[in-house]
Design an enzyme around this catalytic site. Structure first.
Site, PDB file in Angstrom:
ATOM      1  N   THR A 182      53.307  45.504  37.120  1.00  0.00           N
ATOM      2  CA  THR A 182      51.953  44.966  37.028  1.00  0.00           C
ATOM      3  C   THR A 182      51.066  45.821  36.139  1.00  0.00           C
ATOM      4  O   THR A 182      50.191  45.312  35.443  1.00  0.00           O
ATOM      5  CB  THR A 182      51.336  44.862  38.436  1.00  0.00           C
ATOM      6  OG1 THR A 182      52.123  43.964  39.224  1.00  0.00           O
ATOM      7  CG2 THR A 182      49.908  44.346  38.386  1.00  0.00           C
TER       8      THR A 182
ATOM      9  N   SER B  23      59.270  44.989  38.845  1.00  0.00           N
ATOM     10  CA  SER B  23      60.115  45.897  39.623  1.00  0.00           C
ATOM     11  C   SER B  23      60.999  45.175  40.633  1.00  0.00           C
ATOM     12  O   SER B  23      61.944  45.780  41.157  1.00  0.00           O
ATOM     13  CB  SER B  23      59.256  46.950  40.335  1.00  0.00           C
ATOM     14  OG  SER B  23      58.493  46.392  41.372  1.00  0.00           O
TER      15      SER B  23
ATOM     16  N   THR C  33      55.064  47.983  41.621  1.00  0.00           N
ATOM     17  CA  THR C  33      54.871  48.483  42.985  1.00  0.00           C
ATOM     18  C   THR C  33      55.826  47.874  44.016  1.00  0.00           C
ATOM     19  O   THR C  33      56.000  48.438  45.085  1.00  0.00           O
ATOM     20  CB  THR C  33      53.423  48.227  43.453  1.00  0.00           C
ATOM     21  OG1 THR C  33      53.156  46.821  43.421  1.00  0.00           O
ATOM     22  CG2 THR C  33      52.433  48.956  42.563  1.00  0.00           C
TER      23      THR C  33
ATOM     24  N   GLU D 235      72.050  53.813  74.963  1.00  0.00           N
ATOM     25  CA  GLU D 235      72.723  52.526  74.787  1.00  0.00           C
ATOM     26  C   GLU D 235      73.128  52.254  73.340  1.00  0.00           C
ATOM     27  O   GLU D 235      73.822  51.274  73.048  1.00  0.00           O
ATOM     28  CB  GLU D 235      71.858  51.376  75.317  1.00  0.00           C
ATOM     29  CG  GLU D 235      70.512  51.220  74.657  1.00  0.00           C
ATOM     30  CD  GLU D 235      69.412  51.961  75.397  1.00  0.00           C
ATOM     31  OE1 GLU D 235      68.277  51.433  75.422  1.00  0.00           O
ATOM     32  OE2 GLU D 235      69.680  53.052  75.940  1.00  0.00           O
TER      33      GLU D 235
END
Length: 546
Positions: free
Chosen positions: A224, A271, A304, A498
């Site tokens: 951007t 990106s 980003t 667990e």
């Protein structure tokens, strides 16, 4: 063979071109230009009815073109493209630039527009005030991006009187071009690095104050921060990865007073298209810059959407104490109040700051300085898009001055741990599975059959349905590490009885856990399964802490 950091598909050999100025008597050439205009319009402007374009062909050839100055470009002896310009007071109006569709992607439009720009510079007496205007249909994103790459900026919106379609008014001015040509004669050309295009933006005058400034490598990858929108008011719908690093630097008057800049263009893409192969190539490029004794730090501009993954990869694979600072923006470069320029300025200031050394990779956005290990994207549109939700930021930049809240760690967790893997391609496949109510078990089986490791973005403290836990236990028994993370976005994932056998992801986001696991598996690819699992547990125990 020359390689590029983010390769583009190979094309055919460049065509042989020649340009001629079409004179009023050359009606045959005007008719040829009209045919090019018609073919390009039908191929590139589908939103306007074809009947309109065909109906305009005769008027184009007989009236419109003869009143313009026309440059006709031939390629391999055939008419291929033309540009028509009209004088408009102190500026020139680009009435049309069209390339025959069969020649698209060959660089003819760029070549022709450069000739027009040179013509504008040559013909206007006051070169510094020379300008070129054009209008582009807003729906024609490809054309908008092309003109932006050629130095045009959006100045407003209008309605085409012929088609009633909205269009963007764009302007190119010669002032910065003349300045750049003059500056180029008094500064040395930077060496071209393998796989990248480099420019030296150091001060052109060899004054002692300029040469005493720290030197920073600025590596641009798109995103951007290099994006272009149809109008200055558009902040959401835009094309990322258009402007070059040199174009971005032109929006930063005064940056030469912060540091001497060596710029490197390493591809230009959104990106979301970054892959682990790109991480490897970026790691190589950063390492090369950091090895230069003159370079005190590196700034990397990046989209980003996957910034935190690239940043964490560089944190893990770069061992130099010199800072690597990543930055981006949430608004395109053409936006009113674009955040990219100030983010670059702040990132350069941090990279040049001695206090930034030995902190691992850093992220600078919206004046905040964050660790690449803890920073995550938390907003889709806000300029305050990145935070370290548990640990907080390391500092901030105040009016160009980095201020760190506390001293750096002597050995930042995991920084450079996988330095021997920097540049390593073909990392093991690791899948991220999103935990949700009633999640299908067959999705888990699919990943078990294909991946070397699994990260589960579980509910709450890394929990999952019993059926999923049962399947993943089979994966662990087969030597596939499974990392428990959380989809909540904050808080640690802790060991639980667990979930014995699972590796708790601690403070790492699922995206960061995937990067770490990929590198850990590659580092231990020749070890036996037990040793490999032990190494994964050890590295996550270290890296997953706050």
């Amino acid at each position: 063979m020359k390689t590029t950091l983010f390769p583009t598909p190979a094309g055919h050999a460049a065509p042989r071109t020649a340009v001629t100025t079409v004179r009023p008597a050359s009606t045959k050439d005007y008719s040829t230009c009209a045919d090019i205009w018609l073919a390009a319009s039908l191929a590139g402007h589908e939103f306007v009815p074809a009947a309109f374009w065909r109906g305009q062909r005769t008027a184009m050839a007989e009236n419109y073109l003869p009143s313009s100055q026309v440059l006709l470009l031939t390629a391999d002896g055939e008419p291929a493209a033309f540009a028509a310009t009209l004088p408009d007071g102190n500026s020139t109006y680009l009435a049309g630039l069209f390339v025959l569709p069969r020649w698209w992607g060959k660089g003819l439009g760029r070549q022709l527009l450069k000739l027009v720009q040179e013509q504008v510079l040559a013909e206007l007496p006051d070169q510094m005030n020379a300008s070129l205007r054009c209008t582009v249909y807003e729906k024609n994103r490809r054309a908008l991006a092309f003109y932006a790459r050629m130095g045009f900026i959006p100045t407003g919106r209008s309605i085409c009187p012929h088609t009633n379609e909205p269009q963007t008014d764009m302007l190119w001015t010669a002032a910065h071009t003349v300045h750049d040509k003059a500056a180029a004669t008094c500064r040395p050309q930077a060496k071209r690095a393998a796989g990248a295009t480099m420019s030296n933006h150091s001060s052109s005058s060899p004054s002692s104050s300029a040469t005493s400034l720290p030197k920073v490598a600025l590596i641009a990858t798109g995103g951007t921060i290099a994006g272009v929108a149809p109008t200055p008011l558009e902040q959401i719908s835009y094309q990322a990865g258009v402007l070059t690093v040199d174009s971005m630097l032109e929006t930063l008057p005064g940056i030469e007073g912060v540091a001497r800049i060596t710029s490197v263009q390493c591809g230009n893409l959104p990106s979301e298209n970054i892959t682990p192969e790109h991480w490897a190539m970026l790691g190589e490029q950063c390492a090369k810059a950091l090895d230069d004794p003159e370079i005190c730090g590196v700034v990397l501009t990046h989209g980003t959407d996957t910034l935190e993954e690239s940043a964490f990869y560089l944190h893990l694979t770069l061992a130099s104490p010199k800072p690597v600072v990543l930055t981006g923006s949430m608004r395109p470069a053409t936006s009113l109040s674009a955040d990219g320029p100030i983010n670059i300025r702040d990132a350069v200031a941090v990279a040049a700051c001695p206090q930034a050394q030995a902190r691992g990779a850093l992220l600078v956005m919206n004046s905040r300085v964050l660790s690449a290990r803890t920073a995550v994207k938390v907003a889709t549109l806000d300029v305050e898009a990145f935070r370290a939700l548990e640990s907080g930021c390391l500092g901030r930049v105040i009016n160009g001055e980095p201020q760190f809240y506390y001293g750096g760690e002597e050995n930042p967790a995991l920084a450079g741990t996988f330095a021997e893997l920097a540049g390593r391609k073909n990392l093991p496949r690791v899948d991220v599975i999103y935990g949700c109510a009633g999640m299908p078990v067959d999705l888990v089986r699919y990943s078990m059959e294909r991946s070397a490791g699994i990260v589960l973005a579980g509910m709450g403290n890394g929990s999952m349905p019993d059926a999923v836990r049962h399947e993943l236990r089979q994966a662990i028994a087969g030597g596939i590490p499974v990392i428990r993370c959380s989809r909540t976005g904050s808080g640690p994932v802790t060991p639980l009885d667990e979930y014995e056998g699972f590796v708790p992801g601690g403070m790492l986001s699922p995206a960061k856990a995937r990067v770490l696991l990929m590198l850990a598996l590659e580092q231990q690819k020749d070890a036996d399964p037990a040793q490999r699992m032990l190494s994964v547990r050890e590295v996550f125990a270290l890296g997953a802490k706050l």
